[in-house]
Design an enzyme around this catalytic site. Sequence first.
Site, short mmCIF file in Angstrom:
data_model
loop_
_atom_site.label_atom_id
_atom_site.label_comp_id
_atom_site.label_asym_id
_atom_site.label_seq_id
_atom_site.Cartn_x
_atom_site.Cartn_y
_atom_site.Cartn_z
N ARG A 18 0.83 -1.22 0.00
CA ARG A 18 0.00 0.00 0.00
C ARG A 18 0.86 1.26 0.00
O ARG A 18 0.56 2.22 -0.71
CB ARG A 18 -0.95 0.02 1.20
CG ARG A 18 -2.08 -1.00 1.10
CD ARG A 18 -2.88 -1.04 2.37
NE ARG A 18 -1.98 -1.42 3.47
CZ ARG A 18 -2.20 -1.16 4.74
NH1 ARG A 18 -3.26 -0.51 5.13
NH2 ARG A 18 -1.34 -1.55 5.67
N ASN A 36 -6.31 -2.50 2.22
CA ASN A 36 -6.34 -3.96 2.36
C ASN A 36 -7.77 -4.41 2.48
O ASN A 36 -8.61 -3.70 3.04
CB ASN A 36 -5.58 -4.39 3.62
CG ASN A 36 -4.08 -4.33 3.46
OD1 ASN A 36 -3.56 -4.27 2.35
ND2 ASN A 36 -3.38 -4.36 4.58
#
Length: 90
Positions: A18, A36
Amino acid sequence: MKRIHLIVHGRVQGVGFRFYTQKVARKLGILGWVKNRSDATVEIDAQGNAKMLEQFLKAVRKGSPASKVDRIQIEQRKPTSFHAFDILYD
């Protein structure tokens, strides 16, 4: 201006994916978010000019150094108003 929605499958959680995605997006001027998901995938909503979005997608396919991207589901969406590229936490 184009917008894509991605679901990234593979080893993409717990490996800096990320943060890598956010860094690449900001460098390319891509707006949107990454987060996520509970099924061990990563979801991305990204918007930008077509050329930069193509470069962004290429970088996502490559992944962060510790990640392994197996496949990406891609869906085109209508552009919207994003102001930055954020990491979302649920």
